[in-house]
Enzyme design. Structure first.
Site, mmCIF file in Angstrom:
data_model
loop_
_atom_site.group_PDB
_atom_site.id
_atom_site.type_symbol
_atom_site.label_atom_id
_atom_site.label_comp_id
_atom_site.label_asym_id
_atom_site.label_seq_id
_atom_site.Cartn_x
_atom_site.Cartn_y
_atom_site.Cartn_z
ATOM 1 N N GLU A 119 70.976 62.960 7.049
ATOM 2 C CA GLU A 119 70.391 64.275 7.308
ATOM 3 C C GLU A 119 69.737 64.257 8.739
ATOM 4 O OE1 GLU A 119 67.798 64.199 3.978
ATOM 5 O OE2 GLU A 119 69.333 64.430 2.614
ATOM 6 N N GLU A 124 75.521 63.362 -1.119
ATOM 7 C CA GLU A 124 74.293 62.773 -2.015
ATOM 8 C C GLU A 124 74.044 64.169 -2.505
ATOM 9 O OE1 GLU A 124 71.198 60.728 0.304
ATOM 10 O OE2 GLU A 124 69.779 62.075 -0.654
#
Length: 515
Positions: free
Chosen positions: A196, A314
């Site tokens: 991220e 994810e």
């Protein structure tokens, strides 16, 4: 209207509601529309310590990578049942993990609470004795391992008020870990770079050009240390939320044959504390909104990285560890199974569920390790739905979702039917659209195998799942129970009860795409 009129209307309503909706579901069986990976189903292990807390609760317990009971029989059996479950080792703290091996890291301590640190924690340490124990579990259970690399190592931290990290990634610590891993004979399927950090980032960010440059460096390192192309791990990235311009620039920077899997994250249900979460998971119109992202990711690959494949790296549904009254219950299957079906149609190769264990969204109960309902849904999808994805549609209620793949281990097709309505039963007839061979409409005479999944006592927020009316419970030896189908005359429609999921294998279904 008088009382007699009201009574008659009630009777009429009850009478009408007793009838099921008859729906024809059409499968285009001549050609496939997409293809998944052999190990499409994936689950994550995360780094969170037990003092990771959200909304006045701390749902991780001892389920983090550094404190998980790796000798737990249920954990091992749950992984084994998939016969090669893909396990992604990574998460928010991944870019603060130091590997205690080699000379690049001198000081290496455990994660500690730090309000000034990323995600509220200091950097943490992966000691090699823990890495040994993790790989022992992976080896014994046949797990297919994706390991998330610390992508911030060696960079310059941003000044206060800025989240952009600058400078080149230093590969020395990752190189030492890889060399140790190779020396021990541990098998790694893929290395994923960062977590991220793309686009605007979550707690930190890196520019697309810099990220692309560093992934090229990682790829070169992998090629050097793993020269045999047959055993060379794949390289994945950028492991974050899709940003079209950033992703496209990243792929352009890396160039051909560098990024094997373009990984992006999905938390389309919003915050775990959202009181409307239970409604969102059952709302087909809300769930459809994420489809555009899947299509856009696929388009980025088509335009700038056709050598790559789209991965959901994810997906926990609701962020900040999920919703405590929803994410571990039967109801979450409306979201999860629908996402598995939907991403398959958009040519995604892998879908990694956050998490295998830990948080409210775990496939296994964080303290008892007993499987939650979504575990069994994932297991059936893995066992029944093959790699070739077929086009399927119907003109019935939007609350009936339908997906079809070639059957995984037999001739014919497998279908997944999801009934998001709490009041309507659907009688589903599966029609074969053999548009290129109109004279051949043979469906065979075999019996159909059906797996009906419903919640205990009709309560969609139950943690107990029924298969064909029988609760699924671990055996006395802590093994995953047998999941046997019921056999049904293939000429009859499939009955999909309210608030239920149905997997069905149609062995007599003539599907040229599956030959």
């Amino acid at each position: 209207m008088g009382s007699r009129g009201i009574f008659c209307c009630v009777l009429l309503s009850l009478f009408c509601s007793s009838f099921a909706d008859e729906v024809k579901v059409t499968v285009k069986s001549v050609t496939s529309i997409a293809r998944t990976d052999d190990n499409f189903i994936c689950a994550t292990l995360d780094w969170w310590p037990e003092n990771k807390c959200d909304y006045n609760q701390c749902p991780w317990g001892k389920a983090g990578i550094l404190n998980l009971d790796l000798k737990n029989e249920i954990l091992a059996n749950a992984i084994k049942a998939f016969n090669h479950l893909r396990v992604r080792v990574g998460g928010s703290l991944q870019d603060q993990v130091l590997y205690k091996v080699g000379s690049a890291v001198k000081k290496c301590t455990n994660f500690k609470k730090d309000n000034q640190g990323m995600f509220g924690f200091t950097p943490g340490c992966l000691h090699m004795h823990r890495w040994d124990r993790l790989n022992k579990l992976f080896d014994q259970t046949g797990a297919v391992v994706t390991f998330g690399i610390n992508a911030l190592f060696g960079r310059t931290k941003p000044k206060s008020g800025d989240s952009r990290w600058r400078g080149d990634w230093n590969p020395k610590n990752a190189c030492a870990l890889m060399k140790y891993t190779i020396s021990k004979g541990y098998k790694i399927d893929s290395y994923e770079f960062g977590n991220e950090l793309c686009g605007t980032g979550v707690s930190a960010r890196i520019d697309a050009e810099q990220y692309g440059k560093d992934v090229v460096a990682l790829k070169n390192l992998v090629r050097k240390l793993y020269p045999d192309p047959d055993t060379q791990p794949k390289v994945l990235g950028p492991a974050g939320f899709y940003d079209e311009k950033w992703f496209n620039r990243f792929l352009q920077t890396t160039g051909p044959d560098v990024v094997d899997g373009l990984t992006h994250h999905i938390y389309n249900l919003g915050a775990g504390v959202d009181k409307s979460l239970i409604n969102k998971v059952q709302d087909p119109f809300f769930l459809d909104q994420i489809a555009q992202t899947y299509k856009d990711v696929s388009r980025s690959i088509q335009l700038f990285g056709p050598w790559s494949g789209a991965w959901v790296g994810e997906a926990g549904g609701a962020y900040n560890s999920g919703g405590k009254d929803v994410s571990h219950t039967f109801a979450n299957g409306f979201w999860y199974l629908d996402q598995l079906g939907m991403t398959s149609t958009f040519n995604h190769k892998v879908f990694c569920r956050q998490a295998l264990i830990g948080g409210n969204y775990a496939l296994l109960n964080t303290t008892t390790f007993i499987p939650n309902p979504d575990y069994y849904g994932a297991l059936l999808f893995h066992r029944l739905m093959g790699k070739n994805v077929l086009s399927i549609n119907h003109n019935g209620s939007p609350y009936l979702r339908a997906y079809s793949h070639c059957s995984k281990n037999s001739a014919g097709i497998a279908v997944l039917l999801i009934n998001m309505s709490n009041s309507t039963t659907f009688e589903v007839s599966v029609i074969n659209d053999l548009n290129l061979y109109p004279a051949d409409h043979s469906y065979g005479t075999n019996q159909r195998e059906e797996y009906h999944l419903t919640p205990k006592d009709g309560n969609i927020q139950s943690d107990v799942l029924l298969l064909n009316g029988t609760p699924l419970k671990l055996t006395e030896s802590s093994d995953i129970p047998a999941m046997n189908p019921q056999l049904v005359d293939a000429s009859l429609p499939i009955t999909v009860a309210p608030d239920s999921f149905v997997f069905a294998t149609l062995k007599g279904f003539q599907a040229p795409a599956c030959a």
